[in-house]
Design a protein around this motif. Sequence first.
Motif, short mmCIF file in Angstrom:
data_model
loop_
_atom_site.label_atom_id
_atom_site.label_comp_id
_atom_site.label_asym_id
_atom_site.label_seq_id
_atom_site.Cartn_x
_atom_site.Cartn_y
_atom_site.Cartn_z
N CYS A 36 0.86 -1.21 -0.07
CA CYS A 36 0.06 0.08 -0.03
C CYS A 36 1.00 1.14 0.02
O CYS A 36 2.00 1.41 0.45
CB CYS A 36 -0.79 -0.01 1.32
N ALA A 37 0.29 2.07 -0.60
CA ALA A 37 1.00 3.71 -0.56
C ALA A 37 -0.31 4.40 0.06
O ALA A 37 -1.41 4.57 -0.63
CB ALA A 37 1.49 3.96 -1.78
N ARG A 96 3.33 7.65 2.63
CA ARG A 96 3.74 6.64 3.57
C ARG A 96 3.72 5.19 2.73
O ARG A 96 2.76 5.13 1.78
CB ARG A 96 2.68 6.49 4.68
N LEU A 97 4.64 4.28 2.86
CA LEU A 97 4.43 2.90 2.41
C LEU A 97 4.57 1.88 3.42
O LEU A 97 4.85 1.94 4.54
CB LEU A 97 5.87 2.88 1.39
N SER A 98 3.73 0.89 2.86
CA SER A 98 3.44 -0.24 4.09
C SER A 98 2.97 -1.34 3.25
O SER A 98 2.78 -1.64 2.24
CB SER A 98 2.33 0.19 4.87
N THR A 99 3.37 -2.64 3.90
CA THR A 99 2.77 -3.88 3.71
C THR A 99 1.85 -4.52 4.32
O THR A 99 1.39 -5.66 4.18
CB THR A 99 3.97 -4.87 3.45
N HIS A 154 7.00 0.79 6.17
CA HIS A 154 8.25 1.17 5.27
C HIS A 154 8.73 2.46 5.29
O HIS A 154 9.50 2.95 4.42
CB HIS A 154 8.21 0.33 3.94
N GLY A 155 8.17 3.17 6.25
CA GLY A 155 8.47 4.71 6.31
C GLY A 155 7.76 5.37 5.51
O GLY A 155 6.57 5.25 5.03
N ARG A 207 6.35 -0.94 -8.52
CA ARG A 207 6.74 -1.42 -9.71
C ARG A 207 8.10 -2.29 -9.29
O ARG A 207 8.36 -3.31 -9.64
CB ARG A 207 7.15 -0.52 -10.55
N ASP A 208 9.14 -1.45 -8.35
CA ASP A 208 10.42 -2.05 -8.22
C ASP A 208 10.50 -2.94 -6.95
O ASP A 208 11.21 -3.98 -6.78
CB ASP A 208 11.46 -0.95 -8.02
N ARG A 209 9.93 -2.45 -5.86
CA ARG A 209 10.08 -2.97 -4.56
C ARG A 209 9.28 -4.12 -4.22
O ARG A 209 9.38 -5.32 -3.57
CB ARG A 209 10.04 -1.85 -3.35
N ARG A 210 7.99 -4.22 -4.85
CA ARG A 210 6.86 -5.02 -4.66
C ARG A 210 6.83 -5.80 -5.96
O ARG A 210 5.81 -6.82 -5.71
CB ARG A 210 5.44 -4.18 -4.13
N ALA A 211 7.14 -5.64 -6.92
CA ALA A 211 7.07 -6.28 -8.11
C ALA A 211 5.69 -6.69 -8.76
O ALA A 211 5.27 -7.71 -9.09
CB ALA A 211 7.80 -7.68 -8.04
N ILE A 212 5.02 -5.58 -8.57
CA ILE A 212 3.59 -5.58 -9.04
C ILE A 212 3.50 -5.58 -10.83
O ILE A 212 4.63 -4.72 -11.26
CB ILE A 212 2.80 -4.29 -8.60
N SER A 213 2.91 -6.33 -11.36
CA SER A 213 3.16 -6.43 -12.85
C SER A 213 2.74 -5.20 -13.68
O SER A 213 3.36 -5.05 -14.55
CB SER A 213 2.21 -7.60 -13.32
#
Length: 181
Positions: free
Chosen positions: A76-77, A90-93, A125-126, A145-151
């Motif tokens: 999530c962002a 904010r970024l989170s899983t 994730h800060g 795209r880069d950190r979570r490898a979403i297609s």
Amino acid sequence: MFDPHTPDFDAPDPNTPDPNTPDLVTPETGEPDPGLAWTAMRDWLADSVAGIPAGGVLDLGPAEYDDSDDAADVPCAQILVLRDQTFMVRLSTTVMTIPAVAGYAVPRAMLDRWNYEDRFRDCTHGYLLTRSRGCVADVCVAWFRDRRAISGPAVLGCHYTTGDPDPRARAAGRGSDGGDP
């Protein structure tokens, strides 16, 4: 939870491609070009956050996510608009709630630094405070795209929440955070 449709704030220029539009294809193969789709999402996001008023929150995440899901990892962002077109990204899983902030003003010294401290328990994730719409868009796109490898952006959705104005502040001619309108 994350609606796959555009939120109801002032939309960006209609000539800007929607990141969920399947028309972003490579002429050679006729297949969707992930690079073009991510670029379109970046542009859409940078334009869109300009129309969000102070106190507004834009949440981004998987369009297929449902509150009843027990997913342990939900990328999530979240973008919270503060005063003077300052943004908190904010970024989170984990799915985030809207943060309780004491005020909407941000000292200049706090801008453009990544923060990892445990100020928000659901922000895994800060967070970043910035006045750059481009930076907001870049951080969100890179996260998915880069950190979570979403297609691609087509699998993402968003949810928009407006801030609740303080009626006493409005009556006194001040903004919702007690400052100038």
